[in-house]
Design an enzyme around this catalytic site. Sequence first.
Site, PDB file in Angstrom:
ATOM      1  N   CYS A  90      35.683  41.545  36.344  1.00 41.94           N
ATOM      2  CA  CYS A  90      35.090  40.490  37.163  1.00 41.94           C
ATOM      3  C   CYS A  90      36.040  40.149  38.313  1.00 41.94           C
ATOM      4  O   CYS A  90      37.234  39.934  38.101  1.00 41.94           O
ATOM      5  CB  CYS A  90      34.837  39.267  36.293  1.00 41.94           C
ATOM      6  SG  CYS A  90      34.448  37.774  37.209  1.00 41.94           S
ATOM      7  N   GLU A  91      35.523  40.115  39.520  1.00 41.45           N
ATOM      8  CA  GLU A  91      36.389  39.862  40.670  1.00 41.45           C
ATOM      9  C   GLU A  91      36.833  38.403  40.774  1.00 41.45           C
ATOM     10  O   GLU A  91      37.748  38.092  41.541  1.00 41.45           O
ATOM     11  CB  GLU A  91      35.693  40.272  41.967  1.00 41.45           C
ATOM     12  CG  GLU A  91      34.499  39.427  42.350  1.00 41.45           C
ATOM     13  CD  GLU A  91      33.876  39.875  43.659  1.00 41.45           C
ATOM     14  OE1 GLU A  91      33.334  39.000  44.365  1.00 41.45           O
ATOM     15  OE2 GLU A  91      33.919  41.070  43.986  1.00 41.45           O
ATOM     16  N   HIS A  92      36.229  37.524  40.009  1.00 42.86           N
ATOM     17  CA  HIS A  92      36.587  36.107  40.088  1.00 42.86           C
ATOM     18  C   HIS A  92      37.818  35.766  39.250  1.00 42.86           C
ATOM     19  O   HIS A  92      38.618  34.920  39.648  1.00 42.86           O
ATOM     20  CB  HIS A  92      35.404  35.235  39.659  1.00 42.86           C
ATOM     21  CG  HIS A  92      34.192  35.426  40.516  1.00 42.86           C
ATOM     22  ND1 HIS A  92      32.907  35.435  40.011  1.00 42.86           N
ATOM     23  CD2 HIS A  92      34.076  35.645  41.850  1.00 42.86           C
ATOM     24  CE1 HIS A  92      32.053  35.641  40.996  1.00 42.86           C
ATOM     25  NE2 HIS A  92      32.723  35.767  42.115  1.00 42.86           N
ATOM     26  N   HIS A  93      37.944  36.398  38.071  1.00 42.92           N
ATOM     27  CA  HIS A  93      39.084  36.095  37.203  1.00 42.92           C
ATOM     28  C   HIS A  93      39.848  37.343  36.786  1.00 42.92           C
ATOM     29  O   HIS A  93      40.846  37.249  36.072  1.00 42.92           O
ATOM     30  CB  HIS A  93      38.611  35.352  35.941  1.00 42.92           C
ATOM     31  CG  HIS A  93      37.911  34.066  36.232  1.00 42.92           C
ATOM     32  ND1 HIS A  93      36.539  33.951  36.271  1.00 42.92           N
ATOM     33  CD2 HIS A  93      38.394  32.831  36.518  1.00 42.92           C
ATOM     34  CE1 HIS A  93      36.203  32.712  36.567  1.00 42.92           C
ATOM     35  NE2 HIS A  93      37.299  32.010  36.725  1.00 42.92           N
ATOM     36  N   GLN A 131      28.325  41.669  38.458  1.00 43.10           N
ATOM     37  CA  GLN A 131      27.291  42.517  37.871  1.00 43.10           C
ATOM     38  C   GLN A 131      26.120  42.725  38.819  1.00 43.10           C
ATOM     39  O   GLN A 131      25.532  43.812  38.869  1.00 43.10           O
ATOM     40  CB  GLN A 131      26.806  41.906  36.551  1.00 43.10           C
ATOM     41  CG  GLN A 131      25.805  42.768  35.810  1.00 43.10           C
ATOM     42  CD  GLN A 131      25.456  42.188  34.451  1.00 43.10           C
ATOM     43  OE1 GLN A 131      26.282  41.538  33.812  1.00 43.10           O
ATOM     44  NE2 GLN A 131      24.232  42.413  33.992  1.00 43.10           N
ATOM     45  N   HIS A 159      30.403  39.054  29.463  1.00 47.21           N
ATOM     46  CA  HIS A 159      31.486  38.724  30.383  1.00 47.21           C
ATOM     47  C   HIS A 159      32.539  37.891  29.657  1.00 47.21           C
ATOM     48  O   HIS A 159      32.250  36.797  29.165  1.00 47.21           O
ATOM     49  CB  HIS A 159      30.937  37.945  31.584  1.00 47.21           C
ATOM     50  CG  HIS A 159      30.034  38.760  32.456  1.00 47.21           C
ATOM     51  ND1 HIS A 159      30.384  39.124  33.739  1.00 47.21           N
ATOM     52  CD2 HIS A 159      28.806  39.283  32.237  1.00 47.21           C
ATOM     53  CE1 HIS A 159      29.398  39.835  34.274  1.00 47.21           C
ATOM     54  NE2 HIS A 159      28.435  39.949  33.373  1.00 47.21           N
ATOM     55  N   CYS A 161      34.883  36.324  30.958  1.00 46.24           N
ATOM     56  CA  CYS A 161      35.160  35.079  31.675  1.00 46.24           C
ATOM     57  C   CYS A 161      34.279  33.950  31.143  1.00 46.24           C
ATOM     58  O   CYS A 161      34.596  32.767  31.312  1.00 46.24           O
ATOM     59  CB  CYS A 161      34.966  35.248  33.177  1.00 46.24           C
ATOM     60  SG  CYS A 161      33.304  35.752  33.665  1.00 46.24           S
TER      61      CYS A 161
END
Length: 202
Positions: A90-93, A131, A159, A161
């Site tokens: 995941c590019e956020h976390h 995703q 996920h 996250c």
Amino acid sequence: MNDFGYQKIDDYCDEKTERLAALYKETLTLLGEDPAREGLLATPTRVAKAMQFFTQGYHQDPQAILRSALFVEDYRQMVIVKNIEIYSLCEHHMVPFFGKAHVAYIPNGKIVGLSKIPRVVDVFARRLQVQERLTTQIKQCIQEVLEPLGVAVVIEAQHLCMSMRGVQKQNSVTTTSDFTGAFLKDPRTRDEFIQLIGCDLR
């Protein structure tokens, strides 16, 4: 090579590995760990190599993969490759999400070697992702190279996250889908695909 005929092959950029390892060593210190203790001595280098593997898709060309195995064939029925395992970050976390992808296309004079579709999925998955984008990128790549009568992509993933932090819902599954051509315009074709992959998008 060991007694079982297995040979480990490392293909990493030495300069990048060294620079990343230095950053991860500092990260361990900032987190309150001692990077000099025995269990962590090689950890910065291991993580540096792991991250290069997890993001190797940035350096691969998914369209070239498909073009390497195109064949002329007068077949115009649905071709499905389902339950393709996916592992991405995941590019956020920058924590993993994982699950399975189902990909279908209806040929329009060209077919592709079946192993190339999972490889294309891997190329896009081995990048920092969401995703939704991953689903669309797979669809667009197959549509642009094969020019089929339609493409369908469904991804079901968990996920970390969401499971390990935030709302901490361990059993939640995220489903995304994207369609072109006959799958988009003809509900019967789309319903047949959904039934064959055993996924409920209602």
